[in-house]
Design an enzyme around this catalytic site. Structure first.
Site, mmCIF file in Angstrom:
data_model
loop_
_atom_site.group_PDB
_atom_site.id
_atom_site.type_symbol
_atom_site.label_atom_id
_atom_site.label_comp_id
_atom_site.label_asym_id
_atom_site.label_seq_id
_atom_site.Cartn_x
_atom_site.Cartn_y
_atom_site.Cartn_z
ATOM 1 N N ASP A 24 0.816 -1.213 0.000
ATOM 2 C CA ASP A 24 0.000 0.000 0.000
ATOM 3 C C ASP A 24 0.857 1.274 0.000
ATOM 4 O O ASP A 24 1.964 1.282 0.548
ATOM 5 C CB ASP A 24 -0.896 -0.007 1.255
ATOM 6 C CG ASP A 24 -1.989 1.043 1.175
ATOM 7 O OD1 ASP A 24 -2.282 1.514 0.062
ATOM 8 O OD2 ASP A 24 -2.546 1.397 2.216
ATOM 9 N N GLY A 25 0.307 2.321 -0.589
ATOM 10 C CA GLY A 25 0.950 3.637 -0.510
ATOM 11 C C GLY A 25 1.592 4.095 -1.801
ATOM 12 O O GLY A 25 2.294 5.112 -1.821
ATOM 13 N N ARG A 28 0.309 7.677 -2.791
ATOM 14 C CA ARG A 28 0.865 8.748 -1.946
ATOM 15 C C ARG A 28 2.347 8.981 -2.247
ATOM 16 O O ARG A 28 2.836 10.101 -2.207
ATOM 17 C CB ARG A 28 0.656 8.400 -0.455
ATOM 18 C CG ARG A 28 -0.716 8.800 0.050
ATOM 19 C CD ARG A 28 -1.049 8.127 1.357
ATOM 20 N NE ARG A 28 -1.455 6.746 1.143
ATOM 21 C CZ ARG A 28 -1.684 5.889 2.116
ATOM 22 N NH1 ARG A 28 -1.526 6.255 3.375
ATOM 23 N NH2 ARG A 28 -2.055 4.654 1.853
ATOM 24 N N ASN A 72 -10.802 -2.575 -5.741
ATOM 25 C CA ASN A 72 -9.990 -1.640 -6.534
ATOM 26 C C ASN A 72 -10.613 -1.302 -7.897
ATOM 27 O O ASN A 72 -10.197 -0.347 -8.554
ATOM 28 C CB ASN A 72 -8.562 -2.181 -6.747
ATOM 29 C CG ASN A 72 -7.690 -2.093 -5.512
ATOM 30 O OD1 ASN A 72 -6.788 -2.896 -5.303
ATOM 31 N ND2 ASN A 72 -7.949 -1.091 -4.661
HETATM 32 C C1 FPP Z 1 -2.105 0.244 -3.251
HETATM 33 O O1 FPP Z 1 -1.562 1.546 -3.238
HETATM 34 C C2 FPP Z 1 -1.560 -0.475 -4.367
HETATM 35 C C3 FPP Z 1 -2.294 -1.017 -5.387
HETATM 36 C C4 FPP Z 1 -3.769 -0.958 -5.459
HETATM 37 C C5 FPP Z 1 -1.625 -1.668 -6.511
HETATM 38 C C6 FPP Z 1 -0.506 -2.593 -6.094
HETATM 39 C C7 FPP Z 1 0.194 -2.980 -7.283
HETATM 40 C C8 FPP Z 1 1.510 -3.028 -7.376
HETATM 41 C C9 FPP Z 1 2.453 -2.793 -6.280
HETATM 42 C C10 FPP Z 1 2.033 -3.389 -8.696
HETATM 43 C C11 FPP Z 1 2.824 -4.669 -8.650
HETATM 44 C C12 FPP Z 1 2.053 -5.859 -8.662
HETATM 45 C C13 FPP Z 1 2.171 -6.791 -9.639
HETATM 46 C C14 FPP Z 1 1.568 -8.122 -9.492
HETATM 47 C C15 FPP Z 1 2.887 -6.491 -10.852
HETATM 48 P P1 FPP Z 1 -2.548 2.771 -3.426
HETATM 49 O O2 FPP Z 1 -2.673 3.059 -4.865
HETATM 50 O O3 FPP Z 1 -3.844 2.463 -2.737
HETATM 51 O O4 FPP Z 1 -1.787 3.903 -2.693
HETATM 52 P P2 FPP Z 1 -2.450 5.124 -1.907
HETATM 53 O O5 FPP Z 1 -3.234 4.523 -0.773
HETATM 54 O O6 FPP Z 1 -1.274 5.903 -1.454
HETATM 55 O O7 FPP Z 1 -3.328 5.842 -2.868
#
Ligand code: FPP
Length: 244
Positions: A24-25, A28, A72
């Site tokens: 996560d993150g 941000r 998501n």
């Molecule tokens: C959450 O951060 C992350 C995701 C929803 C996507 C996770 C995907 C990857 C790390 C890509 C790699 C994975 C593979 C299988 C290639 P967020 O977008 O919710 O961050 P935020 O809370 O800061 O907005």
């Protein structure tokens, strides 16, 4: 790092067998740098590849990462499209890692929602890495803990209807055997960076006795050293599984 020392039977005594990571993150991380959210996902994917290799190197037997939740899909179309392209690109590029590191890959979640292309790639990765005997890497994509348990209930109901099982046969073991993680141990340790203190529908059934470790940093910044720290902290905990 006393967990790196082997005990007399050659095992890492306090090393968790199964680690779960909520990556996560990313958004941000990008925002902090004035970059589009996609740049954060890209950095997150690069970090995922690095941390997965490291887990395999230090002898983790199972690693489960949360890449895309059933919730998501509520994100803007542009971001979803970017993530889907990233998954395709990553899977193509990482095939060599899986071979080199002897990693067996499994996908947890409902694959049917993905494009035909991505589904084909997922099947290819699962098939080609099936023979590998090293770390099992579970990639949770279009995964939700509640959805997983609901699917398990449906499968059990069908078996009951077809008289393959009786009500008396329904127990925790049977439920576990109908989850995407059938045959695998529950996660010993679940790590969540980004400062959020929740599981967000990740491995709900399997996390009953997992040790939870939260980090106040964003996933693209999560390093091998942070993983070492999490394992050290895990090793110092007293797991009682409801006993005393
Ligand atoms: C959450 O951060 C992350 C995701 C929803 C996507 C996770 C995907 C990857 C790390 C890509 C790699 C994975 C593979 C299988 C290639 P967020 O977008 O919710 O961050 P935020 O809370 O800061 O907005």
């Amino acid at each position: 790092m006393f967990w790196m020392k082997k005990n007399t039977s050659g095992c890492h005594k306090a090393l968790p067998d199964h680690i779960g990571i909520i990556m996560d993150g990313n958004g941000r991380w990008a925002k902090k740098r004035g970059l589009p959210r996609s740049a954060g996902h890209k950095a997150g994917a690069i970090n995922f590849r690095k941390i997965a290799k490291y887990c395999s190197k230090i002898g983790i037997k199972y690693l489960t990462v949360y890449a895309f939740s059933t919730e998501n899909w509520n994100r803007p179309e542009e971001e979803i499209n970017y993530l889907m392209r990233l998954f395709e690109q990553y899977l193509k590029e990482a095939l060599s890692d899986f071979e080199e590191e002897n990693i067996k890959v499994l996908f947890l979640g409902d694959k049917m929602a993905f494009s035909a292309n991505l589904q084909k790639l997922i099947d290819e990765v699962e098939k080609s890495s099936q023979k590998n005997t090293g770390m099992v890497l579970n990639i949770a994509m279009n995964y939700g803990g509640r959805q997983e348990v609901t699917e398990a209930v449906k499968k059990i109901a069908v078996e009951l209807e077809n008289k393959k099982i009786k009500i008396e046969n329904i127990n925790e073991k049977l439920v576990s055997e109908h989850l995407y993680t059938a045959g695998q141990p529950d996660p010993d340790l679940i790590i969540r960076p980004s400062g959020e203190l929740r599981l967000s529908n990740f491995l709900l059934w399997q996390s009953a006795y997992s040790e939870l470790i939260f980090f106040n940093l964003l996933w693209p910044d999560f390093s091998e050293k942070d993983l070492d720290r999490a394992i050290d902290e895990y090793a110092s905990r007293n797991r009682r599984f409801g006993g005393i």
